[in-house]
Design an enzyme around this catalytic site. Structure first.
Site, PDB file in Angstrom:
ATOM      1  N   CYS A 215      26.048   5.138   6.944  1.00 39.13           N
ATOM      2  CA  CYS A 215      26.382   5.407   5.546  1.00 39.13           C
ATOM      3  C   CYS A 215      25.905   4.209   4.735  1.00 39.13           C
ATOM      4  CB  CYS A 215      27.868   5.713   5.362  1.00 39.13           C
ATOM      5  SG  CYS A 215      28.995   4.337   5.677  1.00 39.13           S
TER       6      CYS A 215
ATOM      7  N   ASN B  53      29.055   0.943   5.615  1.00 39.71           N
ATOM      8  CA  ASN B  53      29.586   0.894   6.976  1.00 39.71           C
ATOM      9  C   ASN B  53      31.051   0.455   7.019  1.00 39.71           C
ATOM     10  OD1 ASN B  53      28.868  -0.900  10.054  1.00 39.71           O
ATOM     11  ND2 ASN B  53      29.373   1.246   9.836  1.00 39.71           N
TER      12      ASN B  53
ATOM     13  N   CYS C 172      33.600   2.975   5.542  1.00 36.56           N
ATOM     14  CA  CYS C 172      34.423   4.187   5.375  1.00 36.56           C
ATOM     15  C   CYS C 172      33.972   5.315   6.290  1.00 36.56           C
ATOM     16  CB  CYS C 172      34.382   4.683   3.930  1.00 36.56           C
ATOM     17  SG  CYS C 172      35.182   3.610   2.748  1.00 36.56           S
ATOM     18  N   ARG C 173      32.868   5.934   5.923  1.00 37.66           N
ATOM     19  CA  ARG C 173      32.433   7.150   6.603  1.00 37.66           C
ATOM     20  C   ARG C 173      31.840   6.904   7.983  1.00 37.66           C
ATOM     21  NH1 ARG C 173      28.537   9.640   2.271  1.00 37.66           N
ATOM     22  NH2 ARG C 173      28.074   7.434   2.037  1.00 37.66           N
ATOM     23  N   SER C 174      30.895   5.984   8.097  1.00 36.42           N
ATOM     24  CA  SER C 174      30.211   5.829   9.389  1.00 36.42           C
ATOM     25  C   SER C 174      31.120   5.297  10.495  1.00 36.42           C
ATOM     26  CB  SER C 174      28.925   5.007   9.249  1.00 36.42           C
ATOM     27  OG  SER C 174      29.163   3.745   8.689  1.00 36.42           O
TER      28      SER C 174
ATOM     29  N   ASP D 168      32.259  11.095   0.402  1.00 39.93           N
ATOM     30  CA  ASP D 168      32.508   9.651   0.355  1.00 39.93           C
ATOM     31  C   ASP D 168      33.890   9.439  -0.258  1.00 39.93           C
ATOM     32  OD1 ASP D 168      32.607   6.929   0.052  1.00 39.93           O
ATOM     33  OD2 ASP D 168      30.613   6.757  -0.847  1.00 39.93           O
TER      34      ASP D 168
END
Length: 156
Positions: free
Chosen positions: A10, A13, A15-17, A125
């Protein structure tokens, strides 16, 4: 045969990934599939930081501790180290394609392309929202992780 290697990417690096990495590891472990997983960001401003506290909380809610993960930026070596580099949104996919060295071996695609009917979609996100956004992000990355692992099971 070497373990397949997956990198989830993302922007920062945090939150999402990290959630995608955690969801994939959990799904692979549950299926007994050996696989390598990591996460990174196309941007480096959070390098060395732990995941966002809300990501840590949603992962913990699902029985996974990601507090020890640390953000890092994608490197040129990643394009040779990993079989699959999965971007969490189209902008990061575009950025990855731009920085990929010529002839890189990693297959680049969107994470949600693994889910029939979700092709081309970005993982939400959650950074600027509340906890419910992180739960939605978890649901999306876990669904994709399950599909990725299902594909690995079928090719064994």
């Amino acid at each position: 045969m070497a373990e397949p290697a997956f990198l989830f990417v993302c922007l920062g690096n945090i939150c999402r990934s990290p959630l995608a990495e955690a969801a994939f590891r959990a799904a692979a472990d549950a299926a007994g599939i050996p696989a390598l997983a990591d996460s990174a960001g196309t941007g480096g401003w959070h390098a060395g930081e732990a995941p966002d506290r809300r990501s840590i909380a949603v992962a913990a809610k699902h029985g996974i501790d990601i507090s020890g993960l640390r953000a890092r930026q994608v490197t040129r070596d990643d394009f040779e180290r990993f079989d699959h580099i999965l971007a969490l949104d189209p902008q990061n996919l575009s950025d990855l394609r731009r920085i990929a060295p010529p002839g890189a071996r990693a297959q680049l695609r969107l994470l949600l392309d693994a889910v029939p009917g979700w092709e081309g979609r970005a993982v939400d996100d959650p950074y600027y929202g509340g906890p419910e956004g992180f739960e939605r992000t978890w649901d999306e990355v876990r669904t994709a992780a399950d599909r990725l692992v299902d594909a690995l099971v079928r090719t064994r």
